[in-house]
Design a protein around this motif. Structure first.
Motif: not given
Lengths: 338, 338
Positions: A298-301, A307
């Motif tokens: 998972k994208d942390l942003s 990702a």
């Protein structure tokens, strides 16, 4: 069945693999002609148990040719492709020259094979860094619609042909021996170094290589609303381009869903076990045809981001394999017409 | 003036440069003690025109020491730092062990020097990949508030110490000679390869190195709302970490504004002329103290985004230089108290 097949640029880094792929994938064809510029014409090339003499590429060389698979610089393609098309041949072209021409389909067989129906003699194969990214993105796009891609590349020296591959080795030996490392093919010595420029400046601080990733991705997906922010970097690796990709989708995807989409996608092999130290690496991708995906997370942003890390042999799926796959589509069409 | 200064780990890749920086930057100090574990104790190290014998690091070795600059593995720091603090020393620590401790300030002098006032004996220097990124981001953050960072790293083998630097050369020679390339310090042979794992799995598919970039960035800026999505990759480069960074800010910045902010920022050198082939590269950064920024451009995929390329010597600003700069702050405080 392709009655007469011509391979242009057969003595280059990609051309050699085109011949190899024609054999390995058993592309149905009759006569095979090898064509090249004056510099390489006359060379004898081994093809299976045949020895084939490379002929000079001049307009009349395309007489009677049905399909051409070409790996040449842009300016060579600009010149010869019209000669071939005028004589009734269909050109599968790996150069960048024709890709964004609205009359030319830009094809990755796993992604947009049907676009081939609209060709007018020339079919383009995408840039190597675009191809592997789009093969990996396609299953996510089909499931959740891609809105945005942020990509940083780690591109092998063979992307600049045999000279690029040789310069990496030459430059590295020079650096180890304490002599000045060579820099002819690349802007600067590539030994133990990184060069954050591939191609020339094209658009507001972006290079031509970077803008290919923007424009070609949109064209292949047929979706001009996809935003791509690329950074293309040459790294001291011989074969195998790698890409760090962050993708934002319209619909959310869990990591498990993304992994399953990758695992089931045509042309993609998922290698993803960080705890077990399993992920794609360029040395492992060399000589293979798939696009390898790992480090899926998972994208942390952003809420809808995924990702991942993507590696593929830039000379194979990034170039030769994709072109031969396009020729396979043509062979099938010819068989169904005949 | 620091009356008695101790350097722990002086024989390592970073420790050697710490000594070099103490001399070059003229860190005001009286007596200098060098400390190390049993393996390195007894070695004689050259410091300017002195020859200093490395002493065994045991609790009593910190008697009378005022400031310690330490470059050791996490587990070593966990053991010795309390010994030093109990004896009244202030420890400037480069390991990862104390960085996220709420009682420990995490300092980059150009960015958050004032946080040093709250130390309780230990002051941490950030991870190398975080430090150069935050130095580059600071002027943008001050001008426009950073909301999101997407970063892909290209990290040199010296990040794993002298053994990592040596393994790159050894592994590369092995690969060129056709023998099996070594892989002891790294998970896989690094010669002409990339390894998309630095550290161990830490958080939902992210490595410990990647999560350092998330947590440390927030702590240094004192802003837990900053989102960071990192991908950390080891590359076959000896010295100099590189980073492809995309930053989204609350207030929009033009490319011209971003360039001016970089050009005027403490510790940053802007090298940005793509048409003239000028951009930072790791071979050029080695042995220098600045963070080099180039390839500055508008993000093609968000309204308030800026993309750039950032390179710095991971042993210098990423480690030794930053620690010595922190010691300079302490020396100044001591001078103002005295």
């Amino acid at each position: 069945m392709i009655d007469t097949l011509a391979v242009v640029g057969a003595t280059g880094a990609v051309g050699r693999i085109v011949l190899d792929q024609i054999l390995q994938r058993k592309l149905p064809h009759g006569r095979l002609k090898l064509l090249a510029s004056a510099r390489s014409a006359g060379q004898v090339v081994t093809f299976g148990d045949q020895q084939i003499t490379v002929e000079l590429m001049e307009p009349s060389a395309f007489d009677g040719v049905d399909v051409v698979i070409a790996s040449t610089p842009d300016e060579v393609s600009a010149e010869f492709a019209p000669w071939a098309v005028e004589r009734g041949a269909i050109v599968v072209d790996e150069s960048g020259y024709w890709r964004m021409d609205p009359k030319v389909p830009l094809i990755i067989p796993e992604v947009n094979a049907s676009a081939i129906d609209n060709h007018q003699g020339i079919i383009a194969s995408p840039n190597c860094s675009t191809t592997q990214m789009v093969v990996a993105l396609a299953p996510l796009h089909n499931a959740a619609r891609i809105k945005r891609v942020v990509v940083s590349t780690y591109q092998a020296t063979s992307g600049a042909g045999l000279a690029g591959e040789a310069e990496l080795m030459h430059s590295t030996r020079g650096s180890l021996d304490g002599s000045a490392p060579a820099a002819k093919t690349f802007q600067y010595p590539i030994a133990f170094n990184l060069i954050p420029q591939i191609g020339s400046e094209k658009h507001e601080g972006y290079t031509s290589e970077e803008m290919k990733m923007v424009y070609e991705t949109r064209k292949i997906f047929g979706d001009d609303s996809i935003d791509v922010c690329p950074t293309c970097v040459r790294v001291p690796v011989a074969i195998g381009h790698s890409e760090s990709i962050l993708v934002e989708t319209e619909k959310p995807l869990t990591v498990e869903q993304a992994r399953e989409l990758f695992a089931n996608a045509d042309g993609v092999t998922l290698i993803d076990d960080l705890a077990g130290r399993q992920y794609p690496m360029p040395v492992d991708s060399a000589g293979k045809d798939d696009v390898f995906v790992g480090r899926v997370r998972k994208d942390l942003s952003s809420p809808n981001g995924i990702a991942f890390w993507c590696v593929s042999d830039n000379l194979r799926k990034g170039a030769a394999t994709n072109a031969v796959q396009i020729a396979e589509l043509l062979a099938k069409k010819m068989a169904s017409v005949a």
